[in-house]
Design an enzyme around this catalytic site. Structure first.
Site, PDB file in Angstrom:
ATOM      1  CG  HIS A  43      -3.949  -0.878  -6.562  1.00  0.00           C
ATOM      2  ND1 HIS A  43      -3.938  -0.172  -5.368  1.00  0.00           N
ATOM      3  CD2 HIS A  43      -3.625  -2.188  -6.194  1.00  0.00           C
ATOM      4  CE1 HIS A  43      -4.122  -1.068  -4.323  1.00  0.00           C
ATOM      5  NE2 HIS A  43      -4.251  -2.163  -4.971  1.00  0.00           N
ATOM      6  NE  ARG A  81      -4.171  -1.438   0.387  1.00  0.00           N
ATOM      7  CZ  ARG A  81      -4.161  -2.659  -0.251  1.00  0.00           C
ATOM      8  NH1 ARG A  81      -3.225  -2.813  -1.348  1.00  0.00           N
ATOM      9  NH2 ARG A  81      -5.353  -3.443  -0.219  1.00  0.00           N
ATOM     10  CD  GLU A 101      -3.405   3.253  -5.039  1.00  0.00           C
ATOM     11  OE1 GLU A 101      -4.459   2.528  -5.007  1.00  0.00           O
ATOM     12  OE2 GLU A 101      -2.358   2.613  -4.435  1.00  0.00           O
TER      13      GLU A 101
HETATM   14  P1  NAP Z   1      -0.786 -11.837   4.659  1.00  0.00           P
HETATM   15  O1  NAP Z   1      -0.583 -13.223   4.135  1.00  0.00           O
HETATM   16  O2  NAP Z   1      -1.632 -11.659   5.603  1.00  0.00           O
HETATM   17  O3  NAP Z   1       0.816 -11.529   4.964  1.00  0.00           O
HETATM   18  C1  NAP Z   1       1.076 -10.197   5.561  1.00  0.00           C
HETATM   19  C2  NAP Z   1       2.139 -10.323   6.337  1.00  0.00           C
HETATM   20  O4  NAP Z   1       2.757  -9.020   6.910  1.00  0.00           O
HETATM   21  C3  NAP Z   1       1.964 -11.475   7.425  1.00  0.00           C
HETATM   22  O5  NAP Z   1       3.029 -12.510   7.307  1.00  0.00           O
HETATM   23  C4  NAP Z   1       2.801 -10.582   8.722  1.00  0.00           C
HETATM   24  O6  NAP Z   1       3.611 -11.324   9.387  1.00  0.00           O
HETATM   25  C5  NAP Z   1       3.455  -9.291   8.228  1.00  0.00           C
HETATM   26  N1  NAP Z   1       3.177  -8.162   8.900  1.00  0.00           N
HETATM   27  C6  NAP Z   1       1.783  -7.642   9.413  1.00  0.00           C
HETATM   28  N2  NAP Z   1       2.159  -6.476   9.866  1.00  0.00           N
HETATM   29  C7  NAP Z   1       3.472  -6.490  10.357  1.00  0.00           C
HETATM   30  C8  NAP Z   1       4.644  -5.257  10.838  1.00  0.00           C
HETATM   31  N3  NAP Z   1       4.160  -4.320  11.838  1.00  0.00           N
HETATM   32  N4  NAP Z   1       5.656  -5.610  10.778  1.00  0.00           N
HETATM   33  C9  NAP Z   1       6.298  -6.719  10.061  1.00  0.00           C
HETATM   34  N5  NAP Z   1       5.340  -7.618   9.337  1.00  0.00           N
HETATM   35  C10 NAP Z   1       4.285  -7.295   9.556  1.00  0.00           C
HETATM   36  O7  NAP Z   1      -1.203 -10.924   3.309  1.00  0.00           O
HETATM   37  P2  NAP Z   1      -0.856 -11.053   1.765  1.00  0.00           P
HETATM   38  O8  NAP Z   1      -1.883 -11.897   1.142  1.00  0.00           O
HETATM   39  O9  NAP Z   1       0.740 -11.582   1.809  1.00  0.00           O
HETATM   40  O10 NAP Z   1      -1.048  -9.664   1.330  1.00  0.00           O
HETATM   41  C11 NAP Z   1      -0.256  -8.513   2.021  1.00  0.00           C
HETATM   42  C12 NAP Z   1      -0.688  -6.958   1.637  1.00  0.00           C
HETATM   43  O11 NAP Z   1      -0.223  -7.136   0.363  1.00  0.00           O
HETATM   44  C13 NAP Z   1      -2.219  -7.068   1.659  1.00  0.00           C
HETATM   45  O12 NAP Z   1      -2.670  -6.625   2.974  1.00  0.00           O
HETATM   46  C14 NAP Z   1      -2.349  -5.719   0.653  1.00  0.00           C
HETATM   47  O13 NAP Z   1      -2.257  -4.732   1.131  1.00  0.00           O
HETATM   48  C15 NAP Z   1      -1.303  -6.146  -0.266  1.00  0.00           C
HETATM   49  N6  NAP Z   1      -1.767  -6.535  -1.593  1.00  0.00           N
HETATM   50  C16 NAP Z   1      -1.679  -5.673  -2.680  1.00  0.00           C
HETATM   51  C17 NAP Z   1      -2.134  -6.290  -3.873  1.00  0.00           C
HETATM   52  C18 NAP Z   1      -2.044  -5.233  -5.211  1.00  0.00           C
HETATM   53  O14 NAP Z   1      -2.683  -5.263  -6.067  1.00  0.00           O
HETATM   54  N7  NAP Z   1      -0.880  -4.335  -5.131  1.00  0.00           N
HETATM   55  C19 NAP Z   1      -2.687  -7.228  -4.232  1.00  0.00           C
HETATM   56  C20 NAP Z   1      -2.887  -8.137  -3.015  1.00  0.00           C
HETATM   57  C21 NAP Z   1      -2.403  -7.740  -1.594  1.00  0.00           C
HETATM   58  P3  NAP Z   1       3.871 -10.968  10.863  1.00  0.00           P
HETATM   59  O15 NAP Z   1       2.557 -11.292  11.889  1.00  0.00           O
HETATM   60  O16 NAP Z   1       4.762 -12.449  11.279  1.00  0.00           O
HETATM   61  O17 NAP Z   1       4.517  -9.976  11.245  1.00  0.00           O
END
Ligand code: NAP
Length: 328
Positions: free
Chosen positions: A289, A241, A270
């Protein structure tokens, strides 16, 4: 006997695939047909009488909207991220919130890796160079880029997308470090990853790729001090994000030449205004995006959002629910 009253649902945009057709056979459906999001006042008005909403990242679901929608029982976001929704306020009103994790993981990582390669090897610049008629001969110094193999990739967040990115980087012969609140020892062993603290990640990464959700904790995670602590010439990829990065500080770091480049699928705001300094920087690659934007994945996301909504409207826990405590 009168037919049972069907739940009323508003969907804030047309969705690809068959999902809306399926939804329309079960509920009273209204769909916002415009390409741009419904204006705030339209969203408030449409939400007033509905039982369910299907929303996108562009639709803010906050306390004023919930107050205007007393019959609302379910909000289903067509995204894995849900920073556009005040989940606490929804829970307080017993409203289930759904999202679409998993189905977009590989697609999003594909695009993050495409940005990484495009940035490192100057693919967009090369295309513009040829089209502008500037290609006069083969040159040993033309459009030199950075190598991926042997370079260090730093991952911020090793969740689903971060792990998919680690797999790709491993396949390309990169050294991979990660920063995360929890260790992933099985992945470390499988892919030879190393979990490091923030300072080490910033100091050692040739490329940094962000994969955390936007939360109060991750807002401006990459700020002025962190950018200064990055390796000179390092490059940033952001598909998480925009607000995870302090964008003004990023522009400074790129302009000064401290950072080698940035590839951004997400920005703050955005869409990016046309007077944004990011648009003037040659070492920046921008996308609107679209990291999850494949035909197949967008269809699956729509289908999952409909499944989540229908379950909640029937009083069941949505298959992908971000406030599951409501169903205990
Ligand atoms: P996910 O499986 O929930 O992974 C997010 C990871 O972030 C978790 O493993 C968590 O690990 C870590 N995290 C959370 N807070 C943290 C912090 N304060 N410090 C360090 N690590 C932290 O989610 P995902 O499916 O991989 O997606 C991640 C993000 O990508 C989404 O939330 C979304 O915003 C973005 N996204 C963007 C697009 C796009 O079109 N550009 C598409 C899909 C997703 P820990 O709990 O171990 O810290």
């Amino acid at each position: 006997m009168a037919p049972p009253v069907r739940p009323r649902v508003f969907v804030t945009r047309k969705l690809p695939g068959e999902a809306l057709g399926r939804l329309g056979r079960q509920v009273e459906l209204r769909v916002w047909e415009d390409e741009l999001p419904p204006p705030r006042e339209v969203l408030l008005e449409e939400a007033r009488g509905v039982d369910g909403l299907i929303t996108l990242l562009t639709d803010r679901v906050d306390e004023p909207l919930l107050a205007a929608a007393p019959s609302l029982r379910a909000v289903s976001n067509v995204a894995v991220g849900y920073d556009n929704i005040d989940v606490g306020a929804c829970s307080a009103r017993g409203i289930a919130v759904g999202n679409t994790p998993g189905v977009l993981t590989e697609t999003t990582a594909d695009f993050a890796f495409a940005l990484l390669m495009g940035l490192a090897r100057r693919v967009v610049e090369a295309d513009a160079y040829v089209r502008a008629g500037r290609w006069r001969t083969w040159s040993p110094t033309l459009l030199l880029g950075a190598e991926l193999h042997g370079a260090t990739l730093g991952l911020v967040g090793l969740g689903k997308i971060g792990a998919a990115m680690a797999r790709r980087a491993h396949g390309f012969g990169m050294r991979v470090l990660y920063f995360s609140r929890h260790a992933r020892p099985a992945l470390e062993a499988e892919l030879g990853l190393r979990r490091v603290d923030k300072a080490t990640l910033l100091a050692e990464s040739d490329f940094l790729s962000l994969h955390v959700p936007l939360t109060p904790e991750t807002r401006h995670w990459l700020g002025r001090a962190e950018l200064a602590a990055m390796k000179p010439g390092a490059m940033l990829v952001n598909t998480a994000r925009g607000t995870v990065v302090d964008q003004d500080a990023l522009v400074e770091a790129l302009s000064r030449g401290h950072l080698g480049g940035a590839a951004l699928d997400v920005t703050e705001p955005e869409p990016l205004p046309m007077d944004s300094p990011l648009l003037k920087l040659p070492n920046v690659l921008l996308a609107p995006h679209i990291a999850s934007a494949s035909h197949v994945t967008r269809g699956r996301m729509a289908s999952m959002a409909v499944d989540n909504l229908l379950a909640a409207l029937e009083g069941r826990r949505p298959p992908h629910c971000v406030n599951p405590e409501l169903f205990k």
